[in-house]
Design a protein around this motif. Structure first.
Motif, mmCIF file in Angstrom:
data_model
loop_
_atom_site.group_PDB
_atom_site.id
_atom_site.type_symbol
_atom_site.label_atom_id
_atom_site.label_comp_id
_atom_site.label_asym_id
_atom_site.label_seq_id
_atom_site.Cartn_x
_atom_site.Cartn_y
_atom_site.Cartn_z
ATOM 1 N N ARG A 15 0.748 -1.195 -0.004
ATOM 2 C CA ARG A 15 0.164 -0.024 -0.119
ATOM 3 C C ARG A 15 0.944 1.219 -0.100
ATOM 4 N NH1 ARG A 15 -3.222 -2.492 4.200
ATOM 5 N NH2 ARG A 15 -2.681 -0.730 5.588
ATOM 6 N N PRO A 16 0.555 2.311 -0.737
ATOM 7 C CA PRO A 16 1.339 3.453 -0.809
ATOM 8 C C PRO A 16 1.561 4.075 0.732
ATOM 9 C CG PRO A 16 -0.860 3.999 -1.734
ATOM 10 C CD PRO A 16 -0.826 2.464 -1.429
ATOM 11 N N GLU A 17 2.487 4.646 0.989
ATOM 12 C CA GLU A 17 2.924 5.236 2.369
ATOM 13 C C GLU A 17 2.197 6.858 2.341
ATOM 14 O OE1 GLU A 17 6.914 5.455 2.934
ATOM 15 O OE2 GLU A 17 7.077 3.348 2.986
ATOM 16 N N GLU A 18 1.912 7.222 1.191
ATOM 17 C CA GLU A 18 1.176 8.543 1.044
ATOM 18 C C GLU A 18 0.104 8.703 -0.008
ATOM 19 O OE1 GLU A 18 4.062 11.817 0.455
ATOM 20 O OE2 GLU A 18 5.065 11.357 2.596
ATOM 21 N N GLY A 19 -0.748 9.565 0.026
ATOM 22 C CA GLY A 19 -1.858 9.906 -0.897
ATOM 23 C C GLY A 19 -3.059 8.550 -0.852
ATOM 24 N N PRO A 20 -3.986 8.854 -1.787
ATOM 25 C CA PRO A 20 -5.083 8.033 -1.806
ATOM 26 C C PRO A 20 -4.735 6.335 -1.519
ATOM 27 C CG PRO A 20 -4.991 9.388 -3.764
ATOM 28 C CD PRO A 20 -3.684 9.436 -3.152
ATOM 29 N N GLY A 21 -5.422 5.830 -0.651
ATOM 30 C CA GLY A 21 -5.002 4.395 -0.482
ATOM 31 C C GLY A 21 -4.072 4.002 0.609
ATOM 32 N N SER A 22 -3.451 5.220 1.487
ATOM 33 C CA SER A 22 -2.552 5.020 2.419
ATOM 34 C C SER A 22 -3.202 5.370 3.831
ATOM 35 C CB SER A 22 -1.532 5.717 2.416
ATOM 36 O OG SER A 22 -1.786 7.297 2.297
ATOM 37 N N GLY A 23 -2.799 5.006 4.900
ATOM 38 C CA GLY A 23 -3.133 4.945 6.115
ATOM 39 C C GLY A 23 -4.617 4.655 6.288
#
Length: 257
Positions: free
Chosen positions: A9-17
């Protein structure tokens, strides 16, 4: 040969956290009555034993995905038919009711008999000001508070529902199908009224529910999509049109000074 595929999963942006879902009240009127939604959690239970259900990852995962909305006031409602056969609600608490009859009629409605799913099961709706929003695709499922025990079960079932709050934010209601109308509906302030479950594109991401600002952009969008259920059937068919009107950002977390 075993092949393990890891989805990053990306660490930043949409789909993160975590998935961020906002909640707000559509009106400030009587806002003190309406508690914030709470994550369902039974923390004050036995956690000393390693095999306790309170420490089971599966149980914790389940509980963490539901948010509870509490009943804002006490209600004691009965049902009867008048001499002409017309169905009506009765305020059993009478003058002892904490809710004035005039106000009760504004919030609690008996659905037109022609719209009941079954001829012997009245449908009651309690209007609420709770509304949820998100800036990525998120579905809400509204369902009965099944993890909370009621010593005196309600004489029917809650109408569930599922729709995308990211496109179709709307005030929720508590809808009840009265299977045994000879038995009264008794609700107490502070007890669980219903659960809300939120689903995004990635089921592994946790959900964070925050209070949201009622920004001018949000107010305009709610005005544009509000009330259409009174004019058309199958409102889900309007989602594409709603997306075309939707501002890019609707969720602004509320800051406390």
């Amino acid at each position: 040969m075993d092949i393990t595929v890891t989805v990053e999963r990306p660490e930043e942006g949409p789909g993160s956290g975590p998935i961020q879902v906002g909640w707000f009240l559509t009106s400030d009127k009587n806002a003190v009555l309406y508690d914030p939604p709470e994550r369902v959690s039974f923390r004050q239970t036995n956690r000393t034993h390693a095999k306790s259900a309170s420490r089971c990852p599966g149980v914790i995962q389940l509980e963490s995905r539901y948010f509870m909305v509490k009943c804002p006031f006490d209600l004691h409602i009965g049902f009867r038919r008048e001499e002409n056969g017309k169905p009506v609600l009765i305020n059993r608490a009478g003058t002892a009711s904490p809710v004035r009859s005039g106000k009760l009629n504004e919030m609690l409605t008996l659905v037109n008999e022609a719209e009941w799913r079954y001829p012997d099961r009245p449908t009651v709706q309690l209007g609420l000001p709770y509304c949820f929003i998100a800036d990525e695709l998120v579905y809400i499922t509204q369902l009965s508070p099944f993890m909370h025990y009621r010593p005196d079960p309600l004489p029917g079932t809650i109408f569930g529902g599922r729709f995308p709050v990211s496109v179709w934010p709307r005030p929720l209601m508590w809808a009840f199908e009265w299977h045994e109308p000879q038995k009264d509906i008794i609700l107490k302030r502070g007890e669980p009224l219903f659960y809300a479950q939120f689903e995004g594109m990635d089921p592994a991401r946790p959900v964070q529910v925050v209070e949201a600002e009622r920004t001018p952009e949000l107010a305009t969008y709610l005005e544009q999509i509000g009330g259409v259920v009174n004019y058309v059937n199958q409102t889900f068919g309007l989602f594409k049109a709603a997306e075309a009107l939707r501002p890019k950002k609707l969720l602004t977390p509320k800051t406390r000074g």
